[in-house]
Write a protein that holds these residues in place. Structure first.
Motif, mmCIF file in Angstrom:
data_model
loop_
_atom_site.group_PDB
_atom_site.id
_atom_site.type_symbol
_atom_site.label_atom_id
_atom_site.label_comp_id
_atom_site.label_asym_id
_atom_site.label_seq_id
_atom_site.Cartn_x
_atom_site.Cartn_y
_atom_site.Cartn_z
ATOM 1 N N ALA A 201 0.820 -1.217 0.000
ATOM 2 C CA ALA A 201 0.000 0.000 0.000
ATOM 3 C C ALA A 201 0.849 1.260 0.000
ATOM 4 O O ALA A 201 0.376 2.335 -0.386
ATOM 5 C CB ALA A 201 -0.932 -0.008 1.216
ATOM 6 N N PRO A 204 2.637 3.285 -4.162
ATOM 7 C CA PRO A 204 2.234 4.479 -4.925
ATOM 8 C C PRO A 204 2.431 5.771 -4.147
ATOM 9 O O PRO A 204 2.683 6.827 -4.731
ATOM 10 C CB PRO A 204 0.746 4.233 -5.225
ATOM 11 C CG PRO A 204 0.317 3.193 -4.251
ATOM 12 C CD PRO A 204 1.513 2.356 -3.962
ATOM 13 N N ILE A 205 2.353 5.687 -2.817
ATOM 14 C CA ILE A 205 2.581 6.869 -1.990
ATOM 15 C C ILE A 205 4.043 7.284 -2.074
ATOM 16 O O ILE A 205 4.372 8.476 -2.224
ATOM 17 C CB ILE A 205 2.165 6.592 -0.528
ATOM 18 C CG1 ILE A 205 0.665 6.328 -0.454
ATOM 19 C CG2 ILE A 205 2.545 7.762 0.378
ATOM 20 C CD1 ILE A 205 0.183 5.873 0.906
ATOM 21 N N LYS A 268 -6.389 10.571 0.598
ATOM 22 C CA LYS A 268 -5.943 10.421 -0.785
ATOM 23 C C LYS A 268 -6.468 11.543 -1.682
ATOM 24 O O LYS A 268 -5.693 12.185 -2.417
ATOM 25 C CB LYS A 268 -6.385 9.063 -1.317
ATOM 26 C CG LYS A 268 -6.185 8.881 -2.817
ATOM 27 C CD LYS A 268 -6.693 7.529 -3.280
ATOM 28 C CE LYS A 268 -6.584 7.398 -4.799
ATOM 29 N NZ LYS A 268 -7.000 6.043 -5.262
ATOM 30 N N GLY A 317 0.485 7.787 4.466
ATOM 31 C CA GLY A 317 1.406 6.663 4.581
ATOM 32 C C GLY A 317 1.532 6.135 5.999
ATOM 33 O O GLY A 317 1.652 4.918 6.216
ATOM 34 N N TYR A 384 -0.539 8.037 -8.296
ATOM 35 C CA TYR A 384 -1.215 8.131 -7.000
ATOM 36 C C TYR A 384 -2.665 7.659 -7.057
ATOM 37 O O TYR A 384 -3.258 7.316 -6.029
ATOM 38 C CB TYR A 384 -1.139 9.578 -6.514
ATOM 39 C CG TYR A 384 -1.519 9.782 -5.071
ATOM 40 C CD1 TYR A 384 -0.879 9.096 -4.037
ATOM 41 C CD2 TYR A 384 -2.517 10.695 -4.714
ATOM 42 C CE1 TYR A 384 -1.214 9.305 -2.718
ATOM 43 C CE2 TYR A 384 -2.859 10.915 -3.403
ATOM 44 C CZ TYR A 384 -2.201 10.218 -2.400
ATOM 45 O OH TYR A 384 -2.549 10.434 -1.076
ATOM 46 N N SER A 387 -3.303 4.389 -5.304
ATOM 47 C CA SER A 387 -3.101 4.244 -3.859
ATOM 48 C C SER A 387 -4.407 3.882 -3.155
ATOM 49 O O SER A 387 -5.502 4.210 -3.623
ATOM 50 C CB SER A 387 -2.527 5.530 -3.269
ATOM 51 O OG SER A 387 -3.453 6.587 -3.356
#
Length: 392
Positions: A201, A204-205, A268, A317, A384, A387
């Protein structure tokens, strides 16, 4: 701990100051040391690279030693020592080495604070506390704009920077006295940065963190000065005033992002929409780089405002990190953010060659620079989208 947080805010203010003060100092350093814009960009980039390189060992130190000793010692040796060396620089390479030392010194400050927040307060409060830290600490960003220009004019740049070295050393001593370590986490596994990378997870962050800070940091920290000087033929006082407004916008943006996850129930999409608006500001500057000083000031400030999403994406995150990996996790995220800026800044020479090729005017060349920043943000925004969201 409240006094300890106040001292860490002061230390982070110095970090913000040092990463941005080259924009105002650039014309003076060019005259007195013979440094070119490319050499100053490299020196600024070295700050970010050494800062980033320290994140992995700092993450280990935070989890094993704690934030008190980690922040105090490194800030004193690197931050104060590097600033003292900077004040004595006579050659461009002196500036580069000094900036590298200052980057090392500033590296643990914000992460020490985030470590304390993550270990002491609820996850729901992390984004607001992180935004408060960045917002208040960014007063250092303001001090590196017009106030720095005034100090240089009044006292000279060498005494001014030497005074900053003394202030840095004083703050480091206060960290040692006033900061308290949170209770240590006991866990059957010691953990490492590889364990952080095993959390899908976060991927992408981490990738998005590599681009979101580049436009605002690069423009505020260096490129805004040469851009304003070349395109609008203004002096360091005007540059200081414009960067002052950009710094204010970055502070307001940090506070604005802070509570929004609890208002809208998403992290997000707050980050995504905000950075999309920042991308549009870059596009506007690419289209109209020489429309006017007021227009440039507004758009640069918009990039600063919308680019201040760092606390929110760190909270995003943080939601995926187990307690025993908090130190390593937040420093890895910070490495991605700061390291990318360093790479862009240190590649100033080939970047300049590419953007300033042919017989282009200054406005046309800077138009390409702003388009480059817009393209970076666009690529990050696409990544992103993949995410997974976390909520306060």
């Amino acid at each position: 701990m409240r006094l300890g947080i106040v001292v860490l805010i002061l230390a982070y203010g110095m970090s913000q100051f040092f990463r941005a003060f080259m924009a105002v100092l650039a014309p003076t350093l060019t005259t007195e040391t013979g440094a070119t814009v490319e050499q100053l960009a490299t020196a600024s980039g070295v700050w970010f690279l050494t800062f980033a390189a320290m994140q992995i060992p700092i993450g280990e130190a935070l989890d094993r030693i704690g934030p008190k000793l980690t922040a105090a010692v490194v800030f004193a040796v690197g931050g104060a020592g590097g600033a003292a060396m900077f004040s004595m620089a006579t050659e461009p390479w002196h500036i580069t080495v000094a900036m590298g030392l200052i980057g090392i010194g500033c590296a643990p400050v914000l992460m020490a604070s985030y470590y304390i927040f993550a270990r002491t307060y609820s996850p729901a409060a992390f984004a607001s506390l992180a935004a408060m830290m960045v917002g208040l600490g960014s007063l250092g960003n303001i001090m590196s704009s017009a106030p720095l220009a005034w100090a240089i004019e009044a006292f000279g740049w060498r005494p001014t920077v030497l005074g900053l070295a003394a202030l840095t050393l004083t703050i480091a001593a206060l960290i040692m006295v006033l900061v308290e370590n949170p209770e240590r986490v006991t866990h059957s596994q010691k953990g490492s940065v590889l364990d952080v990378l095993k959390i899908p997870a976060l991927w992408p962050i981490l990738l998005f963190l590599m681009v979101i800070y580049v436009p605002s940091a690069a423009l505020r920290g260096l490129w805004s000065g040469p851009y304003l000087q070349s395109v609008f033929n203004v002096d360091s006082t005007v540059i200081g005033n414009v960067t002052f407004f950009m710094a204010i916008a970055m502070i307001v943006g940090s506070f604005a992002y802070g509570p929004l996850d609890r208002v809208f129930g998403t992290r997000k999409w707050i980050v995504w929409v905000g950075n999309f608006m920042g991308m549009l500001a870059c596009v506007a500057l690419a289209i109209w780089p020489d429309r006017g000083l007021l227009s440039a000031t507004i758009l640069l400030s918009a990039i600063g405002f919308f680019g201040a999403s760092y606390p929110m994406i760190m909270a995003h995150g943080r939601g995926f990190l187990p307690p025993h990996l908090v130190g390593r996790g937040v420093t890895l995220m910070n490495l991605c953010s700061i390291g990318a800026v360093g790479l862009i800044q240190t590649s100033a020479k080939p970047l300049t060659a590419a953007l300033w090729s042919g017989t282009t005017t200054a406005a046309e060349s800077y138009s390409r620079l702003f388009a480059f920043f817009a393209a970076l943000l666009a690529a990050g925004l696409i990544v992103y989208l993949w995410s997974k969201d976390t909520k306060a």
